[in-house]
Motif scaffolding. Structure first.
Motif, PDB file in Angstrom:
ATOM      1  N   ALA A  50      22.807 -29.283  -3.194  1.00 37.05           N
ATOM      2  CA  ALA A  50      22.068 -28.304  -3.993  1.00 37.05           C
ATOM      3  C   ALA A  50      22.928 -27.114  -4.383  1.00 37.05           C
ATOM      4  O   ALA A  50      22.646 -26.424  -5.365  1.00 37.05           O
ATOM      5  CB  ALA A  50      20.835 -27.822  -3.226  1.00 37.05           C
ATOM      6  N   GLY A  51      23.976 -26.846  -3.606  1.00 37.93           N
ATOM      7  CA  GLY A  51      24.871 -25.752  -3.949  1.00 37.93           C
ATOM      8  C   GLY A  51      24.314 -24.383  -3.596  1.00 37.93           C
ATOM      9  O   GLY A  51      23.484 -24.244  -2.689  1.00 37.93           O
ATOM     10  N   LEU A  52      24.768 -23.385  -4.341  1.00 37.92           N
ATOM     11  CA  LEU A  52      24.427 -21.997  -4.048  1.00 37.92           C
ATOM     12  C   LEU A  52      23.379 -21.469  -5.022  1.00 37.92           C
ATOM     13  O   LEU A  52      23.283 -21.921  -6.160  1.00 37.92           O
ATOM     14  CB  LEU A  52      25.675 -21.116  -4.144  1.00 37.92           C
ATOM     15  CG  LEU A  52      26.894 -21.537  -3.322  1.00 37.92           C
ATOM     16  CD1 LEU A  52      28.044 -20.554  -3.554  1.00 37.92           C
ATOM     17  CD2 LEU A  52      26.551 -21.644  -1.843  1.00 37.92           C
ATOM     18  N   ASN A  53      22.608 -20.535  -4.546  1.00 38.53           N
ATOM     19  CA  ASN A  53      21.695 -19.794  -5.414  1.00 38.53           C
ATOM     20  C   ASN A  53      22.139 -18.336  -5.392  1.00 38.53           C
ATOM     21  O   ASN A  53      21.923 -17.620  -4.421  1.00 38.53           O
ATOM     22  CB  ASN A  53      20.251 -19.908  -4.924  1.00 38.53           C
ATOM     23  CG  ASN A  53      19.304 -19.041  -5.744  1.00 38.53           C
ATOM     24  OD1 ASN A  53      19.629 -18.657  -6.874  1.00 38.53           O
ATOM     25  ND2 ASN A  53      18.155 -18.714  -5.178  1.00 38.53           N
ATOM     26  N   GLU A  54      22.766 -17.911  -6.461  1.00 40.82           N
ATOM     27  CA  GLU A  54      23.300 -16.556  -6.536  1.00 40.82           C
ATOM     28  C   GLU A  54      22.476 -15.658  -7.452  1.00 40.82           C
ATOM     29  O   GLU A  54      22.875 -14.529  -7.749  1.00 40.82           O
ATOM     30  CB  GLU A  54      24.753 -16.610  -7.003  1.00 40.82           C
ATOM     31  CG  GLU A  54      25.639 -17.395  -6.038  1.00 40.82           C
ATOM     32  CD  GLU A  54      27.072 -17.568  -6.537  1.00 40.82           C
ATOM     33  OE1 GLU A  54      27.983 -17.580  -5.700  1.00 40.82           O
ATOM     34  OE2 GLU A  54      27.245 -17.692  -7.773  1.00 40.82           O
ATOM     35  N   GLN A  55      21.314 -16.147  -7.874  1.00 44.13           N
ATOM     36  CA  GLN A  55      20.444 -15.357  -8.747  1.00 44.13           C
ATOM     37  C   GLN A  55      19.647 -14.350  -7.920  1.00 44.13           C
ATOM     38  O   GLN A  55      19.269 -14.614  -6.777  1.00 44.13           O
ATOM     39  CB  GLN A  55      19.486 -16.267  -9.510  1.00 44.13           C
ATOM     40  CG  GLN A  55      20.180 -17.199 -10.494  1.00 44.13           C
ATOM     41  CD  GLN A  55      19.190 -18.067 -11.253  1.00 44.13           C
ATOM     42  OE1 GLN A  55      18.059 -18.264 -10.830  1.00 44.13           O
ATOM     43  NE2 GLN A  55      19.625 -18.597 -12.384  1.00 44.13           N
ATOM     44  N   ASN A  56      19.386 -13.211  -8.518  1.00 46.03           N
ATOM     45  CA  ASN A  56      18.635 -12.155  -7.855  1.00 46.03           C
ATOM     46  C   ASN A  56      17.361 -11.828  -8.624  1.00 46.03           C
ATOM     47  O   ASN A  56      17.377 -11.733  -9.852  1.00 46.03           O
ATOM     48  CB  ASN A  56      19.479 -10.881  -7.732  1.00 46.03           C
ATOM     49  CG  ASN A  56      20.632 -11.044  -6.760  1.00 46.03           C
ATOM     50  OD1 ASN A  56      20.485 -11.681  -5.720  1.00 46.03           O
ATOM     51  ND2 ASN A  56      21.778 -10.462  -7.088  1.00 46.03           N
ATOM     52  N   GLU A  57      16.280 -11.671  -7.877  1.00 43.69           N
ATOM     53  CA  GLU A  57      15.025 -11.214  -8.476  1.00 43.69           C
ATOM     54  C   GLU A  57      15.051  -9.692  -8.607  1.00 43.69           C
ATOM     55  O   GLU A  57      15.816  -9.000  -7.916  1.00 43.69           O
ATOM     56  CB  GLU A  57      13.840 -11.640  -7.606  1.00 43.69           C
ATOM     57  CG  GLU A  57      13.701 -13.144  -7.417  1.00 43.69           C
ATOM     58  CD  GLU A  57      13.325 -13.864  -8.704  1.00 43.69           C
ATOM     59  OE1 GLU A  57      12.768 -13.212  -9.612  1.00 43.69           O
ATOM     60  OE2 GLU A  57      13.591 -15.083  -8.800  1.00 43.69           O
ATOM     61  N   ASP A  58      14.191  -9.187  -9.444  1.00 46.66           N
ATOM     62  CA  ASP A  58      14.082  -7.738  -9.628  1.00 46.66           C
ATOM     63  C   ASP A  58      13.587  -7.102  -8.330  1.00 46.66           C
ATOM     64  O   ASP A  58      12.475  -7.384  -7.885  1.00 46.66           O
ATOM     65  CB  ASP A  58      13.109  -7.434 -10.762  1.00 46.66           C
ATOM     66  CG  ASP A  58      12.933  -5.940 -11.019  1.00 46.66           C
ATOM     67  OD1 ASP A  58      13.599  -5.133 -10.338  1.00 46.66           O
ATOM     68  OD2 ASP A  58      12.117  -5.584 -11.890  1.00 46.66           O
ATOM     69  N   PRO A  59      14.382  -6.253  -7.672  1.00 46.99           N
ATOM     70  CA  PRO A  59      13.957  -5.684  -6.393  1.00 46.99           C
ATOM     71  C   PRO A  59      12.761  -4.744  -6.495  1.00 46.99           C
ATOM     72  O   PRO A  59      12.165  -4.391  -5.470  1.00 46.99           O
ATOM     73  CB  PRO A  59      15.205  -4.937  -5.907  1.00 46.99           C
ATOM     74  CG  PRO A  59      15.985  -4.653  -7.150  1.00 46.99           C
ATOM     75  CD  PRO A  59      15.724  -5.804  -8.071  1.00 46.99           C
ATOM     76  N   GLN A  60      12.399  -4.355  -7.712  1.00 50.12           N
ATOM     77  CA  GLN A  60      11.254  -3.469  -7.900  1.00 50.12           C
ATOM     78  C   GLN A  60       9.938  -4.232  -8.102  1.00 50.12           C
ATOM     79  O   GLN A  60       8.896  -3.623  -8.340  1.00 50.12           O
ATOM     80  CB  GLN A  60      11.490  -2.554  -9.114  1.00 50.12           C
ATOM     81  CG  GLN A  60      12.758  -1.718  -9.019  1.00 50.12           C
ATOM     82  CD  GLN A  60      12.796  -0.844  -7.782  1.00 50.12           C
ATOM     83  OE1 GLN A  60      11.785  -0.250  -7.396  1.00 50.12           O
ATOM     84  NE2 GLN A  60      13.954  -0.774  -7.141  1.00 50.12           N
ATOM     85  N   THR A  61       9.976  -5.547  -7.982  1.00 51.87           N
ATOM     86  CA  THR A  61       8.778  -6.361  -8.177  1.00 51.87           C
ATOM     87  C   THR A  61       7.685  -5.950  -7.207  1.00 51.87           C
ATOM     88  O   THR A  61       7.920  -5.791  -6.007  1.00 51.87           O
ATOM     89  CB  THR A  61       9.096  -7.850  -7.980  1.00 51.87           C
ATOM     90  OG1 THR A  61      10.121  -8.234  -8.898  1.00 51.87           O
ATOM     91  CG2 THR A  61       7.863  -8.705  -8.214  1.00 51.87           C
ATOM     92  N   SER A  62       6.465  -5.808  -7.710  1.00 47.84           N
ATOM     93  CA  SER A  62       5.334  -5.382  -6.892  1.00 47.84           C
ATOM     94  C   SER A  62       4.865  -6.503  -5.973  1.00 47.84           C
ATOM     95  O   SER A  62       5.015  -7.697  -6.289  1.00 47.84           O
ATOM     96  CB  SER A  62       4.186  -4.935  -7.798  1.00 47.84           C
ATOM     97  OG  SER A  62       2.987  -4.802  -7.063  1.00 47.84           O
ATOM     98  N   ASP A  63       4.253  -6.116  -4.838  1.00 50.10           N
ATOM     99  CA  ASP A  63       3.679  -7.096  -3.919  1.00 50.10           C
ATOM    100  C   ASP A  63       2.624  -7.964  -4.595  1.00 50.10           C
ATOM    101  O   ASP A  63       2.370  -9.099  -4.175  1.00 50.10           O
ATOM    102  CB  ASP A  63       3.039  -6.391  -2.723  1.00 50.10           C
ATOM    103  CG  ASP A  63       4.063  -6.037  -1.656  1.00 50.10           C
ATOM    104  OD1 ASP A  63       5.270  -6.241  -1.891  1.00 50.10           O
ATOM    105  OD2 ASP A  63       3.658  -5.543  -0.581  1.00 50.10           O
ATOM    106  N   THR A  64       2.025  -7.446  -5.640  1.00 51.57           N
ATOM    107  CA  THR A  64       0.994  -8.193  -6.366  1.00 51.57           C
ATOM    108  C   THR A  64       1.549  -9.527  -6.868  1.00 51.57           C
ATOM    109  O   THR A  64       0.834 -10.536  -6.904  1.00 51.57           O
ATOM    110  CB  THR A  64       0.481  -7.370  -7.559  1.00 51.57           C
ATOM    111  OG1 THR A  64       0.019  -6.108  -7.087  1.00 51.57           O
ATOM    112  CG2 THR A  64      -0.651  -8.094  -8.273  1.00 51.57           C
ATOM    113  N   TYR A  65       2.812  -9.546  -7.234  1.00 54.42           N
ATOM    114  CA  TYR A  65       3.426 -10.745  -7.782  1.00 54.42           C
ATOM    115  C   TYR A  65       4.102 -11.597  -6.709  1.00 54.42           C
ATOM    116  O   TYR A  65       4.745 -12.598  -7.028  1.00 54.42           O
ATOM    117  CB  TYR A  65       4.445 -10.348  -8.849  1.00 54.42           C
ATOM    118  CG  TYR A  65       3.824  -9.642 -10.033  1.00 54.42           C
ATOM    119  CD1 TYR A  65       3.195 -10.365 -11.056  1.00 54.42           C
ATOM    120  CD2 TYR A  65       3.820  -8.254 -10.116  1.00 54.42           C
ATOM    121  CE1 TYR A  65       2.604  -9.713 -12.128  1.00 54.42           C
ATOM    122  CE2 TYR A  65       3.232  -7.590 -11.184  1.00 54.42           C
ATOM    123  CZ  TYR A  65       2.622  -8.331 -12.178  1.00 54.42           C
ATOM    124  OH  TYR A  65       2.027  -7.686 -13.235  1.00 54.42           O
TER     125      TYR A  65
END
Length: 372
Positions: A50-65
């Motif tokens: 599967a390799g590496l996952n180097e993608q980052n989510e937006d750290p400001q994402t609300s708990d709602t999501y």
């Protein structure tokens, strides 16, 4: 929400371990090895493809999501409780398994309570909602390691990569020396940290607000239930799975900061914690199983950040493990192989981040002054 569910779904793979433990309990034989093989070997194999996952989510994402991400950590405590005590009762009352099958079955149970249970408790204890912290305590009690919450929050995060942190493995320290050291030191440091907090409020350690009384009550409750369901044999099997869980936790603690130290800037003062003070691993499949625990560099940089929002760091920003945790923990059990893989990486890390330090001996043996 559908998109959120589909993205969160890989982190629910831990639930696949539940039918495996029941298959082992019902059929015995080679099936008692299915769960450890799946957790330790299968995810390592998938990592390779599967390799590496180097993608980052937006750290400001609300708990709602983050509902579907959070839900797996919220339901795990009751799922694990029912599985642990259900398998305990079934195994001892069905009588169809040989002694060796029962022993290996509960080694597999320890893989569940350690690899998943303690890991999820780690996620939950860092969060503000009281229900999450309560669930963390319940999960830790099932591993007889309740003091981990106090040690982790009050000692490890505050003093990581300094001589005062017991679980920062020193350069060239083998796991077999590290393990007995931390078993003793972590309990002591956790108790002292809670006692010091009470002292600042003019209270003694015997004050009812000391969480150790809650820890002891929860653990006694778990042991009592094991006795009710299976007598002294039930207690023995419960202790066995807890020991396996603790062993796995401390293996992970060992690899997370091995050889990494914060610079002593004089007079018992150390630099602030930065991403390069923890090993980072971007392996995709093992991060699914471990809910991004391997993005440990960001966890120490932002401890209250929920697991789907933890950021991956590049080689320039944080040191990288060559493999995911399942492989690295197996290497850690064989010190010569571990040193061959890791010591050169520690030396390179030192050259990259601290070229001004010429004498590393005080860092190697932990003889620098303890942080104030």
């Amino acid at each position: 929400m559908a998109s959120s569910f589909s993205k969160a779904l890989p982190f629910w793979l831990s639930l696949g371990l539940i039918p495996l433990i029941w298959i082992g309990a019902v059929f015995g034989g080679v099936w008692v090895f299915a769960l450890p093989i799946a957790a330790w070997d299968l995810f390592s194999i998938v990592d390779a493809f599967a390799g590496l996952n180097e993608q980052n989510e937006d750290p400001q994402t609300s708990d709602t999501y983050l509902f579907w991400y959070r839900l797996i950590t919220l339901i795990w405590a009751p799922v694990q409780f029912c599985t642990l005590f259900g398998v305990l009762w079934f195994t001892l009352h069905s009588g169809h398994l040989a002694t060796w099958e029962v022993v290996f079955l509960f080694v597999g149970m320890g893989v569940i309570t350690g690899t998943v249970g303690i890991n999820y408790s780690h996620e939950l204890m860092h969060q503000k909602p009281k229900i999450e912290r309560v669930l963390a305590d319940i999960l830790l009690a099932m591993a007889l390691y309740s003091h981990f919450r106090s040690e982790h929050l009050l000692v490890h995060h505050r003093y990581v990569a300094t001589p005062r942190d017991p679980v920062t493995a020193r350069y060239n320290e083998g796991f077999h020396r590290f393990f007995p050291r931390v078993l003793r030191a972590c309990w002591q440091s956790a108790f002292r940290a809670e006692a010091a907090m009470l002292a600042r409020k003019s209270k003694t350690w015997t004050h009812p607000s000391n969480p150790f009384f809650k820890y002891w009550a929860l653990q006694l409750g778990m042991l009592t239930l094991a006795f009710v369901l299976g007598g002294f044999v039930g207690v023995g099997l419960f202790v066995l799975q807890a020991a396996v869980a603790i062993w796995q936790l401390e293996l992970v603690n060992y690899i997370e900061h091995y050889g990494l130290t914060r610079a002593h800037i004089g007079d018992g003062k150390y630099e602030h914690v930065k991403p390069h003070h923890s090993w980072n691993a971007a392996q995709k499949a093992s991060n699914w199983l471990l809910i991004n625990l391997q993005r440990h560099s960001d966890h120490h940089y932002k401890p209250d950040r929920r697991f789907p929002l933890l950021q991956n760091y590049s080689t320039e920003e944080a040191p990288q493990l060559p493999y995911g945790y399942p492989v690295m923990t197996m290497l850690a059990m064989i010190p010569p192989l571990w040193r061959r893989r890791m010591n050169q990486r520690v030396r390179q890390w030192r050259k990259q981040h601290y070229p001004q330090i010429t004498d590393w001996q005080p860092y190697n043996d932990g003889s620098n002054p303890p942080p104030r």
